[in-house]
Scaffold this motif. Structure first.
Motif, PDB file in Angstrom:
ATOM      1  N   VAL A   5     -67.814  70.572  94.652  1.00  0.00           N
ATOM      2  CA  VAL A   5     -68.774  71.374  95.420  1.00  0.00           C
ATOM      3  C   VAL A   5     -69.920  71.829  94.521  1.00  0.00           C
ATOM      4  O   VAL A   5     -71.086  71.858  94.939  1.00  0.00           O
ATOM      5  CB  VAL A   5     -68.067  72.571  96.073  1.00  0.00           C
ATOM      6  CG1 VAL A   5     -69.067  73.465  96.800  1.00  0.00           C
ATOM      7  CG2 VAL A   5     -67.001  72.083  97.050  1.00  0.00           C
ATOM      8  N   ARG A  48     -59.311  72.898  99.758  1.00  0.00           N
ATOM      9  CA  ARG A  48     -59.677  71.733 100.575  1.00  0.00           C
ATOM     10  C   ARG A  48     -59.855  72.134 102.043  1.00  0.00           C
ATOM     11  O   ARG A  48     -60.787  71.671 102.710  1.00  0.00           O
ATOM     12  CB  ARG A  48     -58.615  70.645 100.420  1.00  0.00           C
ATOM     13  CG  ARG A  48     -58.680  69.916  99.088  1.00  0.00           C
ATOM     14  CD  ARG A  48     -57.730  68.742  99.039  1.00  0.00           C
ATOM     15  NE  ARG A  48     -56.383  69.136  98.668  1.00  0.00           N
ATOM     16  CZ  ARG A  48     -55.896  69.076  97.423  1.00  0.00           C
ATOM     17  NH1 ARG A  48     -56.657  68.653  96.425  1.00  0.00           N
ATOM     18  NH2 ARG A  48     -54.650  69.437  97.158  1.00  0.00           N
ATOM     19  N   LEU A 100     -64.867  79.788  97.255  1.00  0.00           N
ATOM     20  CA  LEU A 100     -63.874  78.992  96.529  1.00  0.00           C
ATOM     21  C   LEU A 100     -63.521  79.645  95.196  1.00  0.00           C
ATOM     22  O   LEU A 100     -62.347  79.690  94.804  1.00  0.00           O
ATOM     23  CB  LEU A 100     -64.400  77.579  96.293  1.00  0.00           C
ATOM     24  CG  LEU A 100     -64.701  76.734  97.533  1.00  0.00           C
ATOM     25  CD1 LEU A 100     -65.230  75.368  97.125  1.00  0.00           C
ATOM     26  CD2 LEU A 100     -63.473  76.585  98.416  1.00  0.00           C
ATOM     27  N   LEU A 113     -70.345  78.800  99.941  1.00  0.00           N
ATOM     28  CA  LEU A 113     -69.016  78.190  99.912  1.00  0.00           C
ATOM     29  C   LEU A 113     -68.444  78.242  98.499  1.00  0.00           C
ATOM     30  O   LEU A 113     -67.260  78.552  98.306  1.00  0.00           O
ATOM     31  CB  LEU A 113     -69.094  76.746 100.398  1.00  0.00           C
ATOM     32  CG  LEU A 113     -67.808  75.916 100.275  1.00  0.00           C
ATOM     33  CD1 LEU A 113     -66.669  76.530 101.084  1.00  0.00           C
ATOM     34  CD2 LEU A 113     -68.070  74.468 100.710  1.00  0.00           C
ATOM     35  N   LEU A 134     -73.882  75.824 100.604  1.00  0.00           N
ATOM     36  CA  LEU A 134     -72.991  75.367  99.534  1.00  0.00           C
ATOM     37  C   LEU A 134     -72.803  76.447  98.475  1.00  0.00           C
ATOM     38  O   LEU A 134     -71.715  76.596  97.918  1.00  0.00           O
ATOM     39  CB  LEU A 134     -73.539  74.089  98.893  1.00  0.00           C
ATOM     40  CG  LEU A 134     -73.363  72.794  99.681  1.00  0.00           C
ATOM     41  CD1 LEU A 134     -73.907  71.618  98.891  1.00  0.00           C
ATOM     42  CD2 LEU A 134     -71.895  72.558 100.046  1.00  0.00           C
ATOM     43  N   VAL A 143     -63.189  73.874 102.401  1.00  0.00           N
ATOM     44  CA  VAL A 143     -64.300  72.918 102.343  1.00  0.00           C
ATOM     45  C   VAL A 143     -64.413  72.161 103.669  1.00  0.00           C
ATOM     46  O   VAL A 143     -65.511  71.991 104.222  1.00  0.00           O
ATOM     47  CB  VAL A 143     -64.117  71.942 101.162  1.00  0.00           C
ATOM     48  CG1 VAL A 143     -65.174  70.840 101.198  1.00  0.00           C
ATOM     49  CG2 VAL A 143     -64.190  72.692  99.829  1.00  0.00           C
ATOM     50  N   ASP A 144     -63.279  71.716 104.189  1.00  0.00           N
ATOM     51  CA  ASP A 144     -63.296  71.004 105.472  1.00  0.00           C
ATOM     52  C   ASP A 144     -63.815  71.898 106.593  1.00  0.00           C
ATOM     53  O   ASP A 144     -64.620  71.468 107.431  1.00  0.00           O
ATOM     54  CB  ASP A 144     -61.886  70.504 105.811  1.00  0.00           C
ATOM     55  CG  ASP A 144     -61.436  69.355 104.928  1.00  0.00           C
ATOM     56  OD1 ASP A 144     -62.306  68.684 104.332  1.00  0.00           O
ATOM     57  OD2 ASP A 144     -60.210  69.130 104.818  1.00  0.00           O
ATOM     58  N   ALA A 148     -68.120  70.532 104.922  1.00  0.00           N
ATOM     59  CA  ALA A 148     -68.517  69.837 103.684  1.00  0.00           C
ATOM     60  C   ALA A 148     -67.421  68.922 103.165  1.00  0.00           C
ATOM     61  O   ALA A 148     -67.424  68.551 101.988  1.00  0.00           O
ATOM     62  CB  ALA A 148     -68.892  70.863 102.613  1.00  0.00           C
ATOM     63  N   GLY A 149     -66.489  68.547 104.039  1.00  0.00           N
ATOM     64  CA  GLY A 149     -65.365  67.725 103.592  1.00  0.00           C
ATOM     65  C   GLY A 149     -65.769  66.401 102.987  1.00  0.00           C
ATOM     66  O   GLY A 149     -65.034  65.825 102.186  1.00  0.00           O
ATOM     67  N   SER A 162     -65.833  74.266 106.449  1.00  0.00           N
ATOM     68  CA  SER A 162     -67.269  74.539 106.307  1.00  0.00           C
ATOM     69  C   SER A 162     -68.130  73.350 106.695  1.00  0.00           C
ATOM     70  O   SER A 162     -69.361  73.448 106.708  1.00  0.00           O
ATOM     71  CB  SER A 162     -67.576  74.927 104.856  1.00  0.00           C
ATOM     72  OG  SER A 162     -67.544  73.776 104.014  1.00  0.00           O
ATOM     73  N   VAL A 214     -61.781  70.494  93.011  1.00  0.00           N
ATOM     74  CA  VAL A 214     -62.515  70.825  94.235  1.00  0.00           C
ATOM     75  C   VAL A 214     -63.733  71.681  93.896  1.00  0.00           C
ATOM     76  O   VAL A 214     -64.841  71.453  94.402  1.00  0.00           O
ATOM     77  CB  VAL A 214     -61.594  71.554  95.232  1.00  0.00           C
ATOM     78  CG1 VAL A 214     -62.359  71.874  96.516  1.00  0.00           C
ATOM     79  CG2 VAL A 214     -60.364  70.704  95.548  1.00  0.00           C
ATOM     80  N   LEU A 227     -65.619  65.670  99.122  1.00  0.00           N
ATOM     81  CA  LEU A 227     -64.376  65.463  98.376  1.00  0.00           C
ATOM     82  C   LEU A 227     -63.973  64.000  98.427  1.00  0.00           C
ATOM     83  O   LEU A 227     -63.793  63.432  99.507  1.00  0.00           O
ATOM     84  CB  LEU A 227     -63.259  66.338  98.956  1.00  0.00           C
ATOM     85  CG  LEU A 227     -63.542  67.841  99.037  1.00  0.00           C
ATOM     86  CD1 LEU A 227     -62.325  68.578  99.589  1.00  0.00           C
ATOM     87  CD2 LEU A 227     -63.938  68.397  97.679  1.00  0.00           C
TER      88      LEU A 227
END
Length: 261
Positions: A85, A56, A107, A103, A100, A59-60, A64-65, A62, A81, A68
């Motif tokens: 994505v 998380r 992940l 990312l 993405l 993602v935040d 892209a939060g 980057s 998660v 979620l």
């Protein structure tokens, strides 16, 4: 006695269920084991939360939060998660070099690393071993039954864990989460199909042992007969709600080797 042990004793498996599972295992050429639950407790008592929190945070960071939702924010499962994505990555319809896509690769690496660390910890702590699974694996091997792991975790985690416990030699293959497509995690049958292809066994000649609704559905979609493993009453109820026709709560009645083909 722990609450989980008491629940497991209270959960009705029934002698008939054990007898039918023994008959089913006696007829098959291959057993497909889910990893987390049927072989070990990989992330006991919410231990996967730090991995999910790390994802998380990534993602935040980057930007892209917004991808979620409430479930992905609160759940201890890092796979939620990954899935969120991945869905956004598929929706954008851009090449693999997109932000993405990059990312998602990061992940995936972090989930794999977390699973490997958890597998090592579980192998070192007997209380996280699924009771009598070692004996069941060796009994099946003695009877000439081939075995494979089918997991949504990394196959590297399963191999590391089984290797530490001296069990890896009994498995023909360990198939796990597709690193390029987390959308193929169970209940998609992809991992079961890959395992069957690797072993060279038809679906009807195999049995899957799993402990979740997703396992039940993946086995059904792959055409593989299913046996549920419920370590406590909650898991047994969930398997039965998922319409698992056979559920057992322990392995010793299956691992004693005193059953005939």
């Amino acid at each position: 006695m722990t609450r989980e042990q008491a629940d497991a004793q209270d959960a009705p498996a029934g002698a008939d269920a054990f007898a039918e599972v023994r008959r089913r295992l006696a007829r098959v050429r291959c057993v497909l084991f889910d990893f987390d639950g049927p072989i070990c407790r990989l992330f006991p008592d919410g231990a996967s939360r730090p991995v999910a929190d790390e994802l998380r945070d990534l993602v935040d960071a980057s930007g892209a939060g917004h991808l979620l939702g409430a479930a992905e924010r609160a759940d201890t499962d890092p796979h939620l998660v990954l899935r969120a994505v991945h869905r956004a990555r598929c929706a954008e319809g851009r090449p693999g070099s997109s932000s993405l896509a990059r990312l998602l690769r990061v992940l995936e690496e972090r989930v794999t690393a977390g699973g490997l660390a958890a597998a090592e910890r579980a192998a070192a702590h007997p209380q996280w071993h699924t009771p009598s699974v070692d004996a069941l694996i060796r009994t099946l091997a003695d009877r000439g039954v081939r075995m494979a792991v089918v997991t949504d975790n990394s196959p590297l985690a399963a191999e590391a864990h089984l290797g530490r416990r001296g069990l890896l030699e009994y498995f023909a293959t360990a198939q796990g989460r597709h690193p390029d497509d987390p959308g193929l995690m169970k209940p998609d049958p992809d991992v079961l199909v890959r395992a069957l292809d690797a072993v060279g066994v038809a679906p009807e000649d195999a049995v899957m042992i799993g402990d979740t609704d997703a396992d039940v559905r993946a086995a059904a979609r792959a055409g593989v007969p299913f046996v549920g493993y419920g370590r406590d009453a909650r898991t047994v109820r969930a398997l039965r709600r998922a319409r698992a026709d056979l559920v057992v709560t322990s392995y010793p009645p299956l691992a004693d080797g005193a059953w005939d083909r």
